[in-house]
Design a protein around this motif. Structure first.
Motif, PDB file in Angstrom:
ATOM      1  N   GLN A  75      31.328  44.610  65.342  1.00  0.00           N
ATOM      2  CA  GLN A  75      31.860  45.972  65.521  1.00  0.00           C
ATOM      3  C   GLN A  75      33.270  45.929  66.126  1.00  0.00           C
ATOM      4  N   VAL A  79      37.510  46.898  64.483  1.00  0.00           N
ATOM      5  CA  VAL A  79      38.467  47.869  65.039  1.00  0.00           C
ATOM      6  C   VAL A  79      39.552  47.207  65.882  1.00  0.00           C
ATOM      7  N   GLY A  82      43.164  48.328  65.921  1.00  0.00           N
ATOM      8  CA  GLY A  82      43.355  49.592  66.630  1.00  0.00           C
ATOM      9  C   GLY A  82      43.374  49.413  68.137  1.00  0.00           C
ATOM     10  N   PRO A  88      45.417  53.914  69.545  1.00  0.00           N
ATOM     11  CA  PRO A  88      44.850  53.572  68.237  1.00  0.00           C
ATOM     12  C   PRO A  88      45.481  54.439  67.149  1.00  0.00           C
ATOM     13  N   ILE A 110      42.534  59.976  72.355  1.00  0.00           N
ATOM     14  CA  ILE A 110      41.842  58.744  71.945  1.00  0.00           C
ATOM     15  C   ILE A 110      42.614  57.524  72.452  1.00  0.00           C
ATOM     16  N   ASP A 114      38.243  53.810  73.960  1.00  0.00           N
ATOM     17  CA  ASP A 114      37.272  54.580  73.178  1.00  0.00           C
ATOM     18  C   ASP A 114      36.760  53.789  71.979  1.00  0.00           C
ATOM     19  N   LEU A 115      37.589  52.872  71.471  1.00  0.00           N
ATOM     20  CA  LEU A 115      37.143  52.020  70.362  1.00  0.00           C
ATOM     21  C   LEU A 115      36.102  51.004  70.845  1.00  0.00           C
ATOM     22  N   ILE A 117      34.063  51.542  73.422  1.00  0.00           N
ATOM     23  CA  ILE A 117      32.857  52.358  73.650  1.00  0.00           C
ATOM     24  C   ILE A 117      32.144  52.610  72.326  1.00  0.00           C
ATOM     25  N   GLY A 118      32.914  53.009  71.311  1.00  0.00           N
ATOM     26  CA  GLY A 118      32.329  53.241  69.985  1.00  0.00           C
ATOM     27  C   GLY A 118      31.695  51.974  69.427  1.00  0.00           C
ATOM     28  N   GLU A 121      28.377  51.463  71.140  1.00  0.00           N
ATOM     29  CA  GLU A 121      27.390  52.427  70.629  1.00  0.00           C
ATOM     30  C   GLU A 121      26.886  52.002  69.248  1.00  0.00           C
ATOM     31  N   ASN A 122      27.817  51.609  68.380  1.00  0.00           N
ATOM     32  CA  ASN A 122      27.424  51.198  67.030  1.00  0.00           C
ATOM     33  C   ASN A 122      26.665  49.872  67.038  1.00  0.00           C
ATOM     34  N   GLN A 125      23.035  50.368  67.879  1.00  0.00           N
ATOM     35  CA  GLN A 125      22.317  50.962  66.753  1.00  0.00           C
ATOM     36  C   GLN A 125      22.078  49.916  65.658  1.00  0.00           C
ATOM     37  N   ILE A 289      20.834  54.449  71.393  1.00  0.00           N
ATOM     38  CA  ILE A 289      22.234  54.582  71.783  1.00  0.00           C
ATOM     39  C   ILE A 289      22.381  54.418  73.296  1.00  0.00           C
TER      40      ILE A 289
END
Lengths: 389, 389
Positions: A75, A79, A82, A88, A110, A114-115, A117-118, A121-122, A125, A289
Motif C-alpha cells: 500500500q 503512494v 505522493g 501530495p 491533504i 494522510d497517505l 494513514i490511508g 487503513e487499506n 482491510q 479498519i
C-alpha cells in the motif's frame, strides 16, 4: 516479549517487527513480496512493530503476523511518490490536468501523512481479505486484534483494531496513542447496523436495546432504564416481552460480549464465526479498519528515556497506564544507559509483572491468565536513525 | 436578536426561549401542552433557549420553535423521578426487582444528567416526527437546523443538530459547547449509509467516493487522490468512468453540499426533500439526533461576565470565535453592570457587526447576507436563580 499463559494450549498472541523497505515502483508491475530482503532500489525506510491477539485459535494471529507488513509495504509503495512531495499531488504522475489542482488539494488539507494513514487503513482491510481466503482454503477458523506501529519520515503512526493499547511514556507525561474497540465502546455503531442495515440478521434471538442488566419476567410492565442506537444518554421504557431476549451486547467491562460471543468489535479474521447454535454471523458487526493516530516525533523535544509501550490486553487488564509508567521510569532510571538490552529487559519485566512476579513496584501483584505481549520502543534511537533514504 | 437578511423573503431563522416547568406526573396521563402556563404542581424549573435556521422556507423553523420545548418538557416529565434521585433507579417506580440493581446502574455509570441528555435526544426525534406530520398535513415543505440550550439543576445542556454554534466566553477562556454537523464533518457516516444501507438509493446518479475536486474526462485512467467510507486518510485510485459522476458530497467549506442540495447533515424536517429533477430523497441521510454537551456551571467558579453566545451560521460565517469573544469582552467591560439590558444590547451589537456596522472592534466589517440570530446568556444570573423547586 510474548508469553503464553494458561488460558489456551497455543499462544494466541503473535508479534512481528522489522524494517520496512519501501521501493519506488511502477504501479501494476508484478513484484515479489519477500520480507526484509535487501532492496537495491530502496527508496524510503521505515520501522514496523505489530501485536496480534488471537481468539478461536492462533491461526488468524499467525497469518496476520506473517502478512500485514507485506500488505502495508504494498500500500505504501502504491503512494510513495505522493508521500515524497511537499504536498501530495492530485495526480500521482505529477501531471497537472487542471491548473488549480494544487489549490484543491490544499483546500482539503491533504498532507503526506494522510497517505500513510490511508495506506494503513487499506493494508488492514487487505490483510483481512487475505486471512479470510487463507483460513477458508486451509479449513481453519479464528480471528485476532491488530495493533501496528510504523515509524516513517520522523513520525510514529499507531493503527489499532481491537483492545490492545499503545502509550507514550515520558518522564513527566503519559500520552494515549490508541483507544480500544470493544462492544461497549462501539455500542452505537453496532446498534445502528442492527437497526438500519441488518434488522433481520438477529433472527429474533437478540434485543438491540441496552439495559443496565439482562431483563427477566419480573421486569415486565415496569419502566426501566434503557438506551437505543440514537442515544448517548439514557431514558426509561416500559418493558415488553421482546425486551427479555438476550442482549446484543451483554456484560460489563472485560466481560462484555457482542452477541454473547466476542469481546472485541474490531479485528482481522472471524469470517466463519457464528453465534453458538445459530446461523447468525459475527463478521457483519466487526470492522477490520483501524483507528490511526500520528505522533510527530520530530516535534517532541525527545528525552533519552521516552518510550512507546505497546501491549495486548493481557498487560492492561492487570496494570493501569500509570502503573506501567511508574515501572518504566523506575526501571530506566536504575539501568545504565549503555546497556543495549535494557529495553528488552524492560519488556520482560513488564510481562513478569503480570505473572505475580517482580510486583514490588506496584505492590499489587495481580495475575493475568491471558497471553501477554509487550513491545518497548525507545523513540530516541528511532529519531536518530531518522528516515533513511 | 434575530434579523432577516437579503437571502430570503421571509426570515428563515427562528428563536424560542422560556421557563421550563417540569411537573411530576403519572406516566400515560393525558396532559395539555400549554407553554409557560402557571403550574401549581410544579416540580422542577429550568430555562430553555433555542435557535432554528430554516431552509426551503420558514415553515419547519416556525414549527420547531413552537414545538421543541413541549417535546422536551414531555420527555423530561417522563423521567423526572429518576432525575431527582442521587442515582437514577433501574426502575422508575423505585421498586427494586433485583437486589443488585443499584450496582448494575452504578457499573454503567448512569447519572441524572444522562436522563436529561436522553430526554434531549428523544425530544429532537419526537419534534422531527411532529414537523413531518404537520408539514405533510398542511402541504408545506422545508427543514431547519436546531440548537437548544437548557439550564437545569445547575448544569447547562447544549444540544446541536446542524451548523449553528454555542460557545462559552469568559475573561480568559473560550470553550466550544457544540460542534457543527455538515456534509463534510459527517462524510464517513454518509458514505457508509450509501455503501451499506442504501446502495441503490443514488440510482446511478452520484459517486460515493470523495476526490479533491469533481473529476472530468481528462482524468480518466489517471491515478488521483480519493477516499472512501473506511478512510480518514487518503490514497490514489485509477479513475474509471463511474468516478466522473456527480459527487455525493460536493464543494468545500460553506459551499459543501450533500447530494448537491443541502449544506447541513443534521436537523429537523425535510421529509419531502428530493434532489432536483430526481426521485432521490435526502431524509435517509439526515440525522435529527443532536449531539449534547454538558457544562457543569456549579463547578465553574463563575465570574460576573461569563456568557454563553448561541448563534446561527449567519454570525459564525463572518466572525470567528476569537472575534466574538473580543467583542463580548470589550462590550461588557465598557457597559455598566447595573444596566439590565446590557446582554440584549450585546446580542444586538453582535448581529449589527455582521451587517458591516459597528465593525470598529474587529476592523474587518465582513457582511453576512444570511439571516442572523444571537442569544447572549449571562450564566451568573442563571446560577443565582438556581434550580428552583
Amino acid at each position: 516479549m510474548v508469553i503464553n499463559a494458561e488460558k489456551s494450549e497455543f499462544n494466541e498472541d503473535q508479534a512481528a517487527c522489522g524494517k520496512l523497505c519501501i521501493r519506488r515502483c511502477e504501479f501494476g508491475i508484478e513484484e515479489d513480496q519477500e520480507w526484509l530482503t535487501v532492496c537495491p532500489e530502496e527508496f524510503l525506510t521505515g520501522h514496523y512493530w505489530a501485536l496480534f491477539d488471537g481468539h478461536g485459535g492462533p491461526a488468524a494471529a499467525i497469518l496476520a503476523a506473517n502478512t500485514l507488513h507485506s500488505c502495508l509495504r504494498r500500500q505504501l509503495e502504491a503512494v510513495v511518490e505522493g508521500m515524497m512531495a511537499a504536498q501530495p499531488p492530485m495526480h500521482l504522475s505529477g501531471r497537472c490536468v487542471c491548473s488549480s489542482d494544487p489549490q484543491f488539494v490544499e483546500e482539503k488539507g491533504i498532507r503526506a501523512e494522510d497517505l500513510v494513514i490511508g495506506a494503513l487503513e487499506n493494508a488492514f482491510q487487505e490483510c483481512d481479505d487475505v486471512i479470510g481466503r487463507e483460513l477458508e482454503a486451509s479449513g481453519q477458523v479464528g480471528g485476532c486484534t491488530a495493533l501496528a506501529a510504523v515509524f516513517l519520515q520522523g513520525k510514529l503512526y499507531v493503527a489499532n483494531a481491537g483492545d490492545s493499547r499503545a502509550i507514550l511514556v515520558r518522564r513527566d507525561e503519559i500520552r494515549l496513542l490508541s483507544s480500544e474497540f470493544t462492544p461497549e465502546t462501539e455500542r452505537q455503531r453496532i446498534q445502528q447496523l442492527v437497526a438500519f442495515t441488518y434488522p433481520e440478521l438477529l433472527a429474533g434471538e437478540f434485543t438491540r436495546l441496552e439495559f443496565p442488566r439482562r431483563l427477566k419476567g419480573d421486569d415486565l410492565g415496569q419502566k426501566v432504564l434503557f438506551r437505543d442506537h440514537h442515544m448517548t444518554g439514557w431514558s426509561y421504557k416500559q418493558v415488553e416481552k421482546s425486551d427479555l431476549k438476550y442482549p446484543l451486547i451483554h456484560g460489563q467491562g472485560r466481560q462484555a460480549r457482542l452477541l454473547g460471543t466476542l469481546a472485541v468489535s474490531r479485528g482481522l479474521g472471524d469470517h466463519q464465526l457464528r453465534v453458538l447454535d445459530t446461523n447468525i454471523q459475527l463478521k457483519p458487526f466487526l470492522l477490520s479498519i483501524p483507528q490511526v493516530t500520528v505522533l510527530d516525533v520530530d516535534q517532541l523535544a525527545l528525552q533519552d528515556d521516552d518510550v512507546v509501550v505497546m501491549a495486548t490486553d493481557g498487560l492492561w487488564d492487570v496494570l493501569s497506564n500509570e502503573q506501567v509508567a511508574l515501572l518504566v521510569r523506575s526501571f530506566l532510571t536504575g539501568n545504565q544507559e549503555d546497556d543495549p538490552h535494557r529495553f528488552s529487559e524492560l519488556a520482560k519485566m513488564l510481562v513478569h509483572n503480570t505473572q505475580g512476579k517482580d510486583s514490588g513496584a506496584t505492590g499489587e501483584g495481580q495475575v493475568s491468565y491471558d497471553d501477554v505481549s509487550v513491545f518497548v520502543i525507545p523513540l530516541h534511537s528511532q529519531a536518530q536513525e531518522g528516515s533513511g533514504h
